[in-house]
Design an enzyme around this catalytic site. Sequence first.
Site, PDB file in Angstrom:
ATOM      1  N   THR A 138      43.206  48.788  38.393  1.00 33.96           N
ATOM      2  CA  THR A 138      43.268  49.467  39.693  1.00 33.96           C
ATOM      3  C   THR A 138      43.939  50.833  39.576  1.00 33.96           C
ATOM      4  OG1 THR A 138      43.373  47.343  40.812  1.00 33.96           O
ATOM      5  CG2 THR A 138      44.134  49.239  42.062  1.00 33.96           C
ATOM      6  N   GLU A 416      43.132  40.475  43.074  1.00 31.84           N
ATOM      7  CA  GLU A 416      42.019  39.773  42.407  1.00 31.84           C
ATOM      8  C   GLU A 416      40.746  39.848  43.212  1.00 31.84           C
ATOM      9  OE1 GLU A 416      43.681  38.743  39.295  1.00 31.84           O
ATOM     10  OE2 GLU A 416      41.716  39.653  39.157  1.00 31.84           O
TER      11      GLU A 416
HETATM   12  C1  LIG Z   1      52.010  27.737  43.895  1.00 36.16           C
HETATM   13  C2  LIG Z   1      51.162  28.815  43.293  1.00 36.16           C
HETATM   14  C3  LIG Z   1      51.577  30.133  43.779  1.00 36.16           C
HETATM   15  C4  LIG Z   1      50.869  31.219  43.064  1.00 36.16           C
HETATM   16  C5  LIG Z   1      50.806  32.434  43.908  1.00 36.16           C
HETATM   17  C6  LIG Z   1      50.532  33.655  43.152  1.00 36.16           C
HETATM   18  C7  LIG Z   1      49.340  33.605  42.214  1.00 36.16           C
HETATM   19  C8  LIG Z   1      49.149  34.999  41.728  1.00 36.16           C
HETATM   20  C9  LIG Z   1      47.929  35.221  40.908  1.00 36.16           C
HETATM   21  C10 LIG Z   1      47.637  36.450  40.443  1.00 36.16           C
HETATM   22  C11 LIG Z   1      48.628  37.560  40.617  1.00 36.16           C
HETATM   23  C12 LIG Z   1      48.015  38.833  41.017  1.00 36.16           C
HETATM   24  C13 LIG Z   1      47.195  39.465  39.910  1.00 36.16           C
HETATM   25  C14 LIG Z   1      46.335  40.517  40.500  1.00 36.16           C
HETATM   26  C15 LIG Z   1      45.535  41.188  39.429  1.00 36.16           C
HETATM   27  C16 LIG Z   1      44.494  42.093  39.977  1.00 36.16           C
HETATM   28  O1  LIG Z   1      44.385  42.321  41.159  1.00 36.16           O
HETATM   29  S1  LIG Z   1      43.470  42.709  38.775  1.00 36.16           S
HETATM   30  C17 LIG Z   1      42.362  43.744  39.646  1.00 36.16           C
HETATM   31  C18 LIG Z   1      41.405  42.958  40.525  1.00 36.16           C
HETATM   32  N1  LIG Z   1      40.391  43.830  40.979  1.00 36.16           N
HETATM   33  C19 LIG Z   1      39.237  43.384  41.486  1.00 36.16           C
HETATM   34  O2  LIG Z   1      39.024  42.206  41.694  1.00 36.16           O
HETATM   35  C20 LIG Z   1      38.209  44.448  41.780  1.00 36.16           C
HETATM   36  C21 LIG Z   1      37.167  43.953  42.737  1.00 36.16           C
HETATM   37  N2  LIG Z   1      35.934  44.697  42.546  1.00 36.16           N
HETATM   38  C22 LIG Z   1      34.901  44.170  41.788  1.00 36.16           C
HETATM   39  O3  LIG Z   1      34.968  43.077  41.289  1.00 36.16           O
HETATM   40  C23 LIG Z   1      33.670  45.011  41.644  1.00 36.16           C
HETATM   41  O4  LIG Z   1      33.957  46.327  41.757  1.00 36.16           O
HETATM   42  C24 LIG Z   1      32.571  44.623  42.662  1.00 36.16           C
HETATM   43  C25 LIG Z   1      31.968  43.353  42.206  1.00 36.16           C
HETATM   44  C26 LIG Z   1      33.209  44.468  44.017  1.00 36.16           C
HETATM   45  C27 LIG Z   1      31.536  45.695  42.759  1.00 36.16           C
HETATM   46  O5  LIG Z   1      31.319  46.102  41.459  1.00 36.16           O
HETATM   47  P1  LIG Z   1      30.029  46.942  41.173  1.00 36.16           P
HETATM   48  O6  LIG Z   1      29.957  47.284  39.757  1.00 36.16           O
HETATM   49  O7  LIG Z   1      29.961  48.024  42.181  1.00 36.16           O
HETATM   50  O8  LIG Z   1      28.968  45.851  41.429  1.00 36.16           O
HETATM   51  P2  LIG Z   1      27.732  45.949  42.397  1.00 36.16           P
HETATM   52  O9  LIG Z   1      27.045  47.256  42.244  1.00 36.16           O
HETATM   53  O10 LIG Z   1      28.150  45.500  43.762  1.00 36.16           O
HETATM   54  O11 LIG Z   1      26.838  44.852  41.691  1.00 36.16           O
HETATM   55  C28 LIG Z   1      27.331  43.586  41.721  1.00 36.16           C
HETATM   56  C29 LIG Z   1      26.608  42.915  40.573  1.00 36.16           C
HETATM   57  O12 LIG Z   1      27.592  42.690  39.600  1.00 36.16           O
HETATM   58  C30 LIG Z   1      27.799  41.296  39.491  1.00 36.16           C
HETATM   59  N3  LIG Z   1      29.231  41.057  39.329  1.00 36.16           N
HETATM   60  C31 LIG Z   1      30.244  41.710  39.939  1.00 36.16           C
HETATM   61  N4  LIG Z   1      31.423  41.211  39.541  1.00 36.16           N
HETATM   62  C32 LIG Z   1      31.156  40.238  38.650  1.00 36.16           C
HETATM   63  C33 LIG Z   1      31.955  39.347  37.874  1.00 36.16           C
HETATM   64  N5  LIG Z   1      33.305  39.320  37.977  1.00 36.16           N
HETATM   65  N6  LIG Z   1      31.323  38.481  37.048  1.00 36.16           N
HETATM   66  C34 LIG Z   1      29.978  38.473  36.967  1.00 36.16           C
HETATM   67  N7  LIG Z   1      29.131  39.281  37.679  1.00 36.16           N
HETATM   68  C35 LIG Z   1      29.740  40.153  38.508  1.00 36.16           C
HETATM   69  C36 LIG Z   1      27.318  40.734  40.798  1.00 36.16           C
HETATM   70  O13 LIG Z   1      26.963  39.370  40.685  1.00 36.16           O
HETATM   71  C37 LIG Z   1      26.094  41.585  41.039  1.00 36.16           C
HETATM   72  O14 LIG Z   1      25.050  41.150  40.196  1.00 36.16           O
HETATM   73  P3  LIG Z   1      23.545  41.457  40.622  1.00 36.16           P
HETATM   74  O15 LIG Z   1      23.359  42.944  40.472  1.00 36.16           O
HETATM   75  O16 LIG Z   1      22.741  40.626  39.657  1.00 36.16           O
HETATM   76  O17 LIG Z   1      23.430  41.008  42.048  1.00 36.16           O
HETATM   77  C1  LIG Z   2      50.451  41.982  44.692  1.00 29.81           C
HETATM   78  C2  LIG Z   2      49.359  42.749  44.024  1.00 29.81           C
HETATM   79  C3  LIG Z   2      49.221  42.672  42.644  1.00 29.81           C
HETATM   80  C4  LIG Z   2      48.222  43.391  41.991  1.00 29.81           C
HETATM   81  N1  LIG Z   2      48.139  43.333  40.624  1.00 29.81           N
HETATM   82  C5  LIG Z   2      47.194  44.079  39.999  1.00 29.81           C
HETATM   83  C6  LIG Z   2      47.122  44.072  38.569  1.00 29.81           C
HETATM   84  O1  LIG Z   2      47.922  43.418  37.903  1.00 29.81           O
HETATM   85  N2  LIG Z   2      46.179  44.837  37.967  1.00 29.81           N
HETATM   86  C7  LIG Z   2      45.279  45.582  38.693  1.00 29.81           C
HETATM   87  O2  LIG Z   2      44.438  46.262  38.098  1.00 29.81           O
HETATM   88  N3  LIG Z   2      45.315  45.599  40.055  1.00 29.81           N
HETATM   89  C8  LIG Z   2      46.249  44.868  40.709  1.00 29.81           C
HETATM   90  N4  LIG Z   2      46.302  44.876  42.088  1.00 29.81           N
HETATM   91  C9  LIG Z   2      45.377  45.727  42.842  1.00 29.81           C
HETATM   92  C10 LIG Z   2      44.321  44.908  43.556  1.00 29.81           C
HETATM   93  O3  LIG Z   2      43.469  44.317  42.645  1.00 29.81           O
HETATM   94  C11 LIG Z   2      43.560  45.832  44.520  1.00 29.81           C
HETATM   95  O4  LIG Z   2      44.447  46.261  45.512  1.00 29.81           O
HETATM   96  C12 LIG Z   2      42.398  45.086  45.142  1.00 29.81           C
HETATM   97  O5  LIG Z   2      41.371  44.949  44.186  1.00 29.81           O
HETATM   98  C13 LIG Z   2      41.842  45.788  46.395  1.00 29.81           C
HETATM   99  O6  LIG Z   2      41.422  47.087  46.071  1.00 29.81           O
HETATM  100  P1  LIG Z   2      41.958  48.320  46.958  1.00 29.81           P
HETATM  101  O7  LIG Z   2      43.421  48.230  47.020  1.00 29.81           O
HETATM  102  O8  LIG Z   2      41.319  49.540  46.429  1.00 29.81           O
HETATM  103  O9  LIG Z   2      41.409  48.033  48.415  1.00 29.81           O
HETATM  104  P2  LIG Z   2      40.139  48.732  49.087  1.00 29.81           P
HETATM  105  O10 LIG Z   2      38.911  48.293  48.406  1.00 29.81           O
HETATM  106  O11 LIG Z   2      40.404  50.191  49.216  1.00 29.81           O
HETATM  107  O12 LIG Z   2      40.183  48.011  50.520  1.00 29.81           O
HETATM  108  C14 LIG Z   2      40.482  48.714  51.705  1.00 29.81           C
HETATM  109  C15 LIG Z   2      39.518  48.232  52.787  1.00 29.81           C
HETATM  110  O13 LIG Z   2      38.202  48.676  52.444  1.00 29.81           O
HETATM  111  C16 LIG Z   2      37.291  47.591  52.574  1.00 29.81           C
HETATM  112  N5  LIG Z   2      36.193  47.747  51.611  1.00 29.81           N
HETATM  113  C17 LIG Z   2      36.269  48.238  50.354  1.00 29.81           C
HETATM  114  N6  LIG Z   2      35.072  48.190  49.751  1.00 29.81           N
HETATM  115  C18 LIG Z   2      34.216  47.649  50.653  1.00 29.81           C
HETATM  116  C19 LIG Z   2      32.812  47.316  50.631  1.00 29.81           C
HETATM  117  N7  LIG Z   2      32.047  47.552  49.544  1.00 29.81           N
HETATM  118  N8  LIG Z   2      32.273  46.746  51.736  1.00 29.81           N
HETATM  119  C20 LIG Z   2      33.052  46.501  52.820  1.00 29.81           C
HETATM  120  N9  LIG Z   2      34.363  46.799  52.918  1.00 29.81           N
HETATM  121  C21 LIG Z   2      34.931  47.367  51.843  1.00 29.81           C
HETATM  122  C22 LIG Z   2      38.111  46.370  52.239  1.00 29.81           C
HETATM  123  O14 LIG Z   2      37.524  45.199  52.809  1.00 29.81           O
HETATM  124  C23 LIG Z   2      39.452  46.714  52.882  1.00 29.81           C
HETATM  125  O15 LIG Z   2      39.429  46.300  54.239  1.00 29.81           O
HETATM  126  C24 LIG Z   2      47.312  44.176  42.757  1.00 29.81           C
HETATM  127  C25 LIG Z   2      47.429  44.242  44.150  1.00 29.81           C
HETATM  128  C26 LIG Z   2      48.454  43.522  44.788  1.00 29.81           C
HETATM  129  C27 LIG Z   2      48.587  43.624  46.287  1.00 29.81           C
END
Ligand SMILES: CCCCCCCC/C=C\CCCCCC(=O)SCCNC(=O)CCNC(=O)[C@H](O)C(C)(C)COP(=O)(O)OP(=O)(O)OC[C@H]1O[C@@H](n2cnc3c(N)ncnc32)[C@H](O)[C@@H]1OP(=O)(O)O
Ligand SMILES: Cc1cc2nc3c(=O)[nH]c(=O)nc-3n(C[C@H](O)[C@H](O)[C@H](O)COP(=O)(O)OP(=O)(O)OC[C@H]3O[C@@H](n4cnc5c(N)ncnc54)[C@H](O)[C@@H]3O)c2cc1C
Length: 649
Positions: A138, A416
Amino acid sequence: MDAPLLKERERATFNVTELIHLLNGSEEETKRRKELESWLYNNPVFRQDDRYQISREEVYERGLQKTRELVNLCRRKNIKFDSLDFARLNISTLEELPFFLHVIMFIPTIRGQGTEEQKRKWLPLAEDLKILGTYAQTELGHGTFLRGLETKATYDVSSREFIVNSPTITSMKWWPGGLGKTCNYAVIAAQLYTKGKCYGIHMFIVQLRSLEDHKPLPGVTIGDIGNKYGFHTVDNGFLRLDNVRIPYENMLMRYAKACDYIPPVNPKINYGTMTSIRVDLVKDASVILAAASTIAIRYSAVRHQTEIRPGEEPPVLDYITQQFKLFPQIATAIAFHFAGDYMHRIYDKVQSEIFDGHLSAITELHGISAGLKAFTTDTSIAGVEICRRACGGHGYSNASGFQRFYENWLGSATYEGENTVMYLQAARYLFKCYDNPKEAPETMSYLRYPQNKMEWNVKSADDVSNYATLITAFEQRALSKISSTAKKLKNLTHYGMNRNDAWNAASVDILHSIKAHCHYFIVKNYMQSLNHLKMSSPLRQVMTAVALLYANYGIDEHAGDFLESGFMNGKQINLVRAKILQLLKEIRVNAVAIVDSFDFDDRFLRSALGAYDGNVYNRLFKWAKLSPLNKTEVHSSYKYLRRILQSKL
Ligand SMILES: CCCCCCCC/C=C\CCCCCC(=O)SCCNC(=O)CCNC(=O)[C@H](O)C(C)(C)COP(=O)(O)OP(=O)(O)OC[C@H]1O[C@@H](n2cnc3c(N)ncnc32)[C@H](O)[C@@H]1OP(=O)(O)O
Ligand SMILES: Cc1cc2nc3c(=O)[nH]c(=O)nc-3n(C[C@H](O)[C@H](O)[C@H](O)COP(=O)(O)OP(=O)(O)OC[C@H]3O[C@@H](n4cnc5c(N)ncnc54)[C@H](O)[C@@H]3O)c2cc1C
C-alpha cells in the site's frame, strides 16, 4: 462464583465439554489449545491489566517484549511460525505484535513466490529471525488499486540490479505493519520496468535498515505513521526509497523472470498472500464475535435491572429485547466458525494445486475468499458493537474488555482488501458464473439450474424449522437479486453503455446481490456442517435451535428481499418472527452454557464483565482503583481547580 451464573450453569440441558471439543475439532485439540494458552497466560510479560494506563511508546515496547517471549517460547517448544500451534499462540495474545507481518505476510510471500534458490537463501534467515520483514504494498496514494501503484523497480541490465524508487509523495509506502521501527527488510510491491517497458506489479526483497545498528540504509526514509484507532502495538510505517539498488536475484521469480521478461501464467498469482490472510480473517471473525458474545451474555446473566413484575428485579438476560440482541450474535459466531473451517479446507486444496502448477483455481478462491472476508468482518464488527451496547454503561468502560480487541478488529473492514472492493471482486466472479453457469463452482452450483419461480409452502411456525426450506429461501433470495441485477446490466449495455460504466451504474444492486449470495452460502454451509457432525441428541437439539435462529433472524433482518423475491409473503414473514421468539425462549436456558463452550480463558477476555465467575462489581472497583488519577486522594492539578473554585464569574 456469582450465584446467578452458578444457577445458569446448573440449568443447562447439554454437556458443555462436548460442545467445547466439537468447536475445537476434538478433545486432543482442546487439550493442546489450553496447553499453549497456559504457556502464555502464566507469563507476566503478557499482562495487560494496565493496558490503558501506559503510553503508545510503552505499548510498542511491551509489544517487542512479548515478541521476544513468544519467540523464545516457540524456540523452546520447537513451534514453527507456519504451524497451527503458532496461529493459536498468536490469537491468544490477542494483539498484533510488531513482527506480526513478518510471520503472516513476509515469510509466506517468499515461500509462495520465491524460486527454490531464493527460498533456500531467504527462508532460513527469516525463520531464524536473522532478518525481520514486512509486506510493503500500500502507498499513500493507493491501497486498493494495485495496478495504480507508483513505486518503480527499473532493471539496470549493465549492473544486473533493480533501481527501486518512490517517484512521488503518493508513491511512499504507507501502512505496512512493522515498517516504522521494527523491520529491517520488506517485500516491496513495485511496477517492474525493463528495457523501457512496464510489466506491472512484482515483488522485490529490499533491505531497509542496517543489520548492525538498525539505522536506515542510504536512500531509505522510514518511520511510524502515527497513532491509529487500534493496532497500537504495531508500528505501521511509511517508507520512501530514493533510487535504492538491489541485486537482480531480489525479485521474487517463481512465476516471472525479469531479464528477457517472462510473464507469470496468471498475473494475479502475485496477489496470493493477500488471499491467505482473507481466508484467516473469516475464522478470526468468529473468534472475535464469540469473545464479545461471551462477555455480553455472562454480564447480562449477572446484571439485574428494573422490573418485569413488581418487586422482581430480573437479570437483563430475561428481557426479550436483550435476547433478540445477543442470541443472534452467538449464532453468527458459530456460523462463521464453520465458514472459517470451509475456507481453510478450500484454501489448502487450491494451494496444493498451485504448487503442482495448476493456477486455474486461484480466481475461484479469490472470488469466494474476498466475499466471505467482507461479509464476515462487516457482520462481526457490527455484532461486537451490539454486544458492547447491550452492556450499558459498563460496556463503555475499558474494564469491559471490548475495546482492546474491538479496536484492532475495526480495521478488518479495510485491511487485506477494503470490504466494498472485496464484495465487488467477489461479485465479478459471481456474475461470470451466472453468465456461464456450467463453470460455476460448488458454492455457486445453484446458478446452474433454470431460475424457476418458487413459492415457499410454509404454513406454520414448524415449517420454518426445516433446514432445507430455509436454505431454499436464502437461495431464492440470492437468485432473485442476481437475476434482476443481471437483467439491469444487460439493459444498460443494450442501450449503449460500455461494460465498465454499466458495472458502476449497477454497483449498488451488485453489492446487494453478492451479500445475498454470501448470506446464502453461510446458512447452507452452517446447516450442512451440523448435519455432518456427530453429537449427542441434547447437544444437537441446542445446536439446531441456534442454527434455526441464525437463518430465521437473517430472513427477518432482510424481510424486504424475501418478499421482493416473491418467494415469501407477509404471513410467512410473521411465521418467521414467531419462530424467532420461540427460539429465543428455547435458547435462554442454555445461553451461558453455550458461551462457556467458546472456552475463553479470563486472561484472554481480560474483562471485568465477562469473567467466568461473574464477580463483576468487585472487578470493576479493583480496576477503577488502578486509574493513574487515583494515585493520590487530591490530584496534583488541584491548583488549577482551586483557582476555578475561587474565581469570580
Ligand atoms: C482473535 C483474532 C484477532 C485477530 C485480529 C487481527 C487479525 C489481523 C490480520 C491481519 C493484519 C492486517 C494486515 C493487513 C495487510 C494488508 O492490508 S496488505 C495490503 C492489502 N491490500 C489489498 O488487499 C489490495 C486490494 N486490491 C486488490 O486486491 C486488487 O487491486 C483488486 C483485485 C481490487 C483489483 O485489482 P486489479 O488488478 O485492478 O484487478 P481487476 O482489473 O479488477 O481484475 C480483477 C481480476 O483479477 C483477479 N484477481 C484479483 N485479485 C486476485 C487474487 N488475490 N487472487 C486471484 N485473482 C485475483 C480477479 O479474479 C479478476 O479476474 P478476472 O479478470 O478473470 O475476472
Ligand atoms: C490496520 C491496518 C493495517 C494495514 N497493514 C498493511 C500492511 O501491512 N501492508 C500493506 O501493504 N497495507 C496495509 N494496510 C493498508 C490496507 O491494505 C489498505 O488501506 C486497504 O487495502 C484499502 O485501500 P485504501 O486505503 O487505498 O482505501 P481506498 O481504496 O482508497 O478506499 C476508499 C474508499 O474508496 C472506495 N473504493 C475504492 N476502490 C473502489 C472501487 N473499485 N469500487 C468502488 N469503491 C471503491 C472504497 O470502498 C472506500 O470506501 C493496512 C491498513 C490498516 C488499516
